[in-house]
Design a protein around this motif. Structure first.
Motif, PDB file in Angstrom:
ATOM      1  N   UNK A  24       0.817  -1.211   0.000  1.00 20.51           N
ATOM      2  CA  UNK A  24       0.000   0.000   0.000  1.00 20.51           C
ATOM      3  C   UNK A  24       0.855   1.268   0.000  1.00 20.51           C
ATOM      4  N   UNK A  25       2.146   1.124   0.296  1.00 21.14           N
ATOM      5  CA  UNK A  25       3.019   2.299   0.422  1.00 21.14           C
ATOM      6  C   UNK A  25       3.887   2.444  -0.834  1.00 21.14           C
ATOM      7  N   UNK A  26       3.594   3.425  -1.698  1.00 18.79           N
ATOM      8  CA  UNK A  26       4.348   3.562  -2.943  1.00 18.79           C
ATOM      9  C   UNK A  26       5.865   3.688  -2.751  1.00 18.79           C
ATOM     10  N   UNK A  27       6.302   4.417  -1.719  1.00 11.57           N
ATOM     11  CA  UNK A  27       7.746   4.652  -1.541  1.00 11.57           C
ATOM     12  C   UNK A  27       8.511   3.351  -1.272  1.00 11.57           C
ATOM     13  N   UNK A  30       9.072   2.019  -4.610  1.00  8.46           N
ATOM     14  CA  UNK A  30      10.041   2.875  -5.298  1.00  8.46           C
ATOM     15  C   UNK A  30      11.474   2.461  -4.960  1.00  8.46           C
ATOM     16  N   UNK A  99      -8.020  -3.291   2.820  1.00  7.02           N
ATOM     17  CA  UNK A  99      -8.213  -2.068   3.596  1.00  7.02           C
ATOM     18  C   UNK A  99      -6.867  -1.342   3.727  1.00  7.02           C
ATOM     19  N   UNK A 100      -6.859  -0.033   3.509  1.00  5.33           N
ATOM     20  CA  UNK A 100      -5.617   0.727   3.634  1.00  5.33           C
ATOM     21  C   UNK A 100      -5.160   0.732   5.084  1.00  5.33           C
ATOM     22  N   UNK A 101      -3.865   0.470   5.310  1.00  4.81           N
ATOM     23  CA  UNK A 101      -3.384   0.416   6.691  1.00  4.81           C
ATOM     24  C   UNK A 101      -3.372   1.797   7.350  1.00  4.81           C
ATOM     25  N   UNK A 102      -3.476   1.797   8.671  1.00  2.28           N
ATOM     26  CA  UNK A 102      -3.336   3.037   9.426  1.00  2.28           C
ATOM     27  C   UNK A 102      -1.868   3.159   9.793  1.00  2.28           C
ATOM     28  N   UNK A 103      -1.211   4.214   9.311  1.00  2.00           N
ATOM     29  CA  UNK A 103       0.226   4.335   9.507  1.00  2.00           C
ATOM     30  C   UNK A 103       0.552   5.237  10.704  1.00  2.00           C
TER      31      UNK A 103
ATOM     32  N   UNK B  44       5.181   8.467  -6.419  1.00  2.81           N
ATOM     33  CA  UNK B  44       6.076   7.348  -6.093  1.00  2.81           C
ATOM     34  C   UNK B  44       6.674   7.492  -4.697  1.00  2.81           C
ATOM     35  N   UNK B  46       5.028   8.574  -1.965  1.00  2.00           N
ATOM     36  CA  UNK B  46       4.003   8.566  -0.915  1.00  2.00           C
ATOM     37  C   UNK B  46       4.327   7.531   0.164  1.00  2.00           C
TER      38      UNK B  46
END
Lengths: 167, 143
Positions: A24-27, A30, A99-103, B44, B46
């Motif tokens: 869920x985390x793009x970075x 990356x 479900x998107x995680x709560x960070x 990218x 985020x």
């Protein structure tokens, strides 16, 4: 008494939860960071690629890559521990992996650069030294070829996300 | 060499660093132990998928690069530098969609160590997104 679930079912579900969290985390994608899981223990893996270089003359991995790798490891370890306890306590639906995680939010992060990061794969593990309702303190260690020769370590403080029932 | 030449060379040097290039960093200004670098917003980068806020690690990378650039531009002309330690304090989430600008200053050097402070802002210049303090190696040319 409830019959224990088959081990493969449990493993598949935990792996899906972890994949959903990291995915869920793009970075994380990356940088190319991956996670190995043994029970609830996570090891972050950073496969080497030329784009991670910060000093082409040495060559060495960019200090920002090292900091990012350590912070990702700390944040995922915290999110994972939240998910794990929610799951064990039956607070979340184990099948709802989309479900998107709560960070948690980083308050501060201090990186100690012990030696230069070589152009090879790196590994990291985080230890939650304290995790309260609001704040957490996490220590992370990273190494490359040799587990006992850390190339970086970090300590960070985080604000924990509100519990799901709190809205 | 004029200050403009120096800035141009430093810009080429910083923008050629593979990871700084991957984050699309641009050197805006450099000289006398001070550097200014910007990094555009990118999906990218985020870190929180619910809010679209970029990951703290990307801000750390910007601060680290900017700190290193400030050290390299110090009048006592080091030949190389590496980060010893870097602490970042996150004041607030950077606004999604806005680029981040970091300013670093190398405010003291010893024989072997450079001390650096840095601040990062998005388009709101009144309220910093993050501040950083760090120690860097200061490698002098052999006499």
């Amino acid at each position: 008494m409830k019959r224990p679930e088959p081990v493969q079912v449990v493993k598949t579900r935990r792996d899906a939860m972890l994949a959903n969290l990291a995915g869920a985390v793009p970075y994380i994608g990356f940088l190319g960071v991956e996670f190995d899981r043994r029970g609830d223990e996570l090891t972050a893996v950073l496969p080497y690629k030329p784009a991670l270089i910060g000093n082409p003359a040495l060559p060495a991995i960019h200090g920002g890559v090292t900091a990012s790798f350590l912070e990702i490891t700390a944040v995922i370890e915290l999110s994972w521990s939240i998910l794990w306890s929610d799951l064990e306590a039956g607070r979340i639906d184990p099948e709802a992996t989309d479900v998107l995680p709560r960070m948690p939010k980083t308050i501060d992060f201090t990186v100690d650069y012990l030696r230069s990061g070589l152009p090879r794969d790196a590994y990291a593990r985080a230890r939650i030294n304290r995790s309260g309702r609001r704040y957490a303190s996490v220590h992370v260690e990273a190494w490359q070829d040799n587990r006992s020769k850390l190339f970086a370590q970090a300590t960070g403080h985080f604000v924990m996300p509100p519990a799901p029932d709190a809205g | 060499m004029t200050p403009a030449d120096r800035t141009k060379i430093a810009r080429q040097f910083i923008e050629a660093i593979p990871f700084s290039k991957a984050l699309e960093m641009t050197l805006e200004d450099i000289g006398e132990g001070r550097a200014v670098i910007t990094m555009p917003y990118s999906e990218a980068l985020i870190g929180d998928p619910r809010s679209g806020v970029i990951h703290g690690g990307a801000v750390s990378a910007l601060m680290d690069t900017c700190g290193g650039a400030a050290v390299m531009s110090h009048p006592e002309a080091p030949i190389a530098t590496a980060t010893i330690d870097l602490r970042i304090d996150y004041m607030r989430a950077a606004t999604p969609g806005q680029s981040i600008r970091a300013e670093a200053s190398c405010y003291h050097v010893t024989r072997a160590v450079a001390f650096v402070r840095a601040t990062a802002w998005d388009e709101d210049r009144e309220n910093p997104v993050a501040t950083a303090t760090g120690a860097f190696t200061f490698q002098r040319a052999k006499p």
